[in-house]
Scaffold this active site. Structure first.
Site: not given
Ligand SMILES: [Zn+2]
Length: 477
Positions: A36, A72, A191, A195, A238-239, A339
């Protein structure tokens, strides 16, 4: 002389058989892995030897355009359906459906409400309907009952389950007596740390190194289980992630009366549901409020986002520029990385690597769309794809010459938005492949029978001179 020719022909026939029947089944197994929030350029931030090992012996796509919004749940559902958010219906991590009169939020159990997921059929269900088995280790949505089905094997989501435990389950399912042909593996990092720290933080280096070590562990375990060379492994995300700051905050309370709207989703795409009779007031107040905020009425949302044709998209959406943060009130607090922004931004893009018998080696491709992954996996699993927004033709250059090739797509109209490719294409290419293999096999079998007959005939005159125990097996053949 004739006998020598026979032997050459026999060896060729045996080789054809082994290629047709022992290599091809391996090409039909897929392990899909998502780290992620792994941004495409994290590969170069610190040494990532295991990722580079996969690139060297497999394929790498530099820029993957994911879907809007770059969050996500929407993107993970795209990876397993090939659909844009407006078509699969998971339009955000936080949603409200006015028809169902229900909310969906990552922080609540209502993500287990089947109705939110049933706008699409994820690949594990299609795989099972084709008679195969699937196994999922915490991939988003795999512990939700969708169209009355769960994956054949799955783990209930629990973020405290270690990466190693998830890998062990995947390997157990791939090596069981009734092995899965599709595995899905999800890991929450980088992820979470992205953050907290912000992607520009030097502290992200060790976080990325740790993911590389986890990939190394996975490779080691797959090799130990003798799966490394037989599985097609796809590593993606995912990103990406971009740096945010307290200096770049758009505070809605400065422009809007809290009593006039409900904030369904917050940042960087604020989904705004105006209260009855307040639409114009809310829209006018926000439209020119901030130079780094673009406000759209639902019908004005750009087509390229493939986002507006869904009930769960609110009447007004406000999109922040990259690195800007939307808060209702500054006291709400922000994360240093985020994101969800425009999917045209490179910083929102994920990684894409793949390795296995179906993939080329040491091959780099410039770009693809994340919607293209779904038809690619269906092709590898040899199952018929549901209608989708991707194109196998866009990514078939990733496949090795021994892998089954797809026939070119033909355009077709469909009820879905955004130029969905018809499922017949995937069906045709599977048929073409199997007809090819079947015809090839028939030719080989016929040749084999003729050859054996020939051999027996040519050996019969010599038999009387041979010992009985040598001649007997030949006669039985
Ligand atoms: Zn995230």
């Amino acid at each position: 002389m004739t006998s020598k020719l026979h032997w050459v022909a026999f060896i060729l026939a045996a080789l054809t058989f082994s290629i047709a029947f022992s290599l091809q089944p391996d090409q039909h197994k897929v392990l899909l892995i998502s780290f992620d929030g792994f941004r495409w350029d994290y590969l170069y931030r610190v040494p990532t030897p295991h990722f580079h090992y996969v690139m060297k012996y497999g394929v790498h796509v530099k820029q993957v355009t994911n879907i809007f919004i770059t969050k996500t749940y929407p993107n993970h559902y795209t990876l397993v359906t090939g659909l844009f958010a407006e078509n699969h219906g998971i339009v955000a991590n936080d949603m409200f459906d006015p028809i169902l009169n229900k909310s969906f939020s990552l922080d609540h159990m209502n993500i287990y409400d089947s109705e939110f997921w049933e706008g699409a059929t994820p690949i594990w269900i299609t795989n099972q309907k084709a008679g195969h088995t699937s196994g999922a280790a915490m991939w988003p949505g795999t512990d939700v009952k969708i169209h009355q089905s769960f994956p054949s094997h799955y783990m209930l989501y629990n973020e405290s389950v270690s990466f190693e435990e998830r890998v062990a389950k995947i390997i157990e399912w791939f090596t069981s007596e009734e092995p899965i042909n599709l595995g899905l593996l999800y890991w929450e990092e980088p992820d979470d740390m992205g953050h907290r720290l912000g992607p520009d933080s030097p502290l992200m280096g060790p976080v990325i190194s740790d993911i590389d070590k986890k990939l190394g562990y996975l490779i080691q375990m797959l090799k130990k289980a003798k799966l490394w060379n037989t599985l097609n492994i796809i590593i993606t995300s995912d990103h990406g992630m971009t740096q945010c700051s307290e200096e770049r905050v758009i505070e809605l309370d400065q422009y809007l009366d809290k009593d006039h709207y409900i904030l369904i989703d917050q940042s960087p795409v604020a989904a705004i549901l105006p209260k009855e009779g307040k639409f114009d007031e809310v829209y006018e107040a926000l439209a020119h409020a901030h130079p780094n905020l673009t406000v759209y009425k639902k019908e004005e949302i750009p087509e390229r986002w493939h986002y507006k044709y869904n009930n769960r998209v609110q009447p007004i959406i406000a999109v922040a520029d990259e690195g800007w943060y939307i808060l209702q009130n500054k006291s709400d607090g922000l994360m240093l990385g985020n994101h969800g922004y425009d999917n045209a931004l490179a910083e929102m893009h994920p990684i894409f690597l793949a390795h296995g018998p179906a993939f080329r080696k040491n091959f780099t491709k410039e770009a693809m769309n994340s919607t293209d992954l779904y038809p690619l996996i269906c092709h590898l699993l040899n199952i018929t794809a549901m209608p989708h927004n991707g194109s196998l033709g866009h990514v078939q250059d990733l496949l090795s010459s021994t892998a089954p090739r797809a026939i070119p797509h033909t355009q077709s109209t469909t009820l879905l938005h955004g130029g969905v490719k018809p499922r017949e294409n995937e069906q045709e290419e599977s048929y073409a492949y199997f007809i090819g293999v079947s015809l090839g096999s028939i030719v080989v079998i016929v040749f084999f029978i003729v050859f054996i007959k020939h051999l027996i005939r040519s050996q019969i005159p010599a038999l009387s001179d041979m010992q009985a125990e040598i001649a007997q097996p030949l006669l039985q053949a």
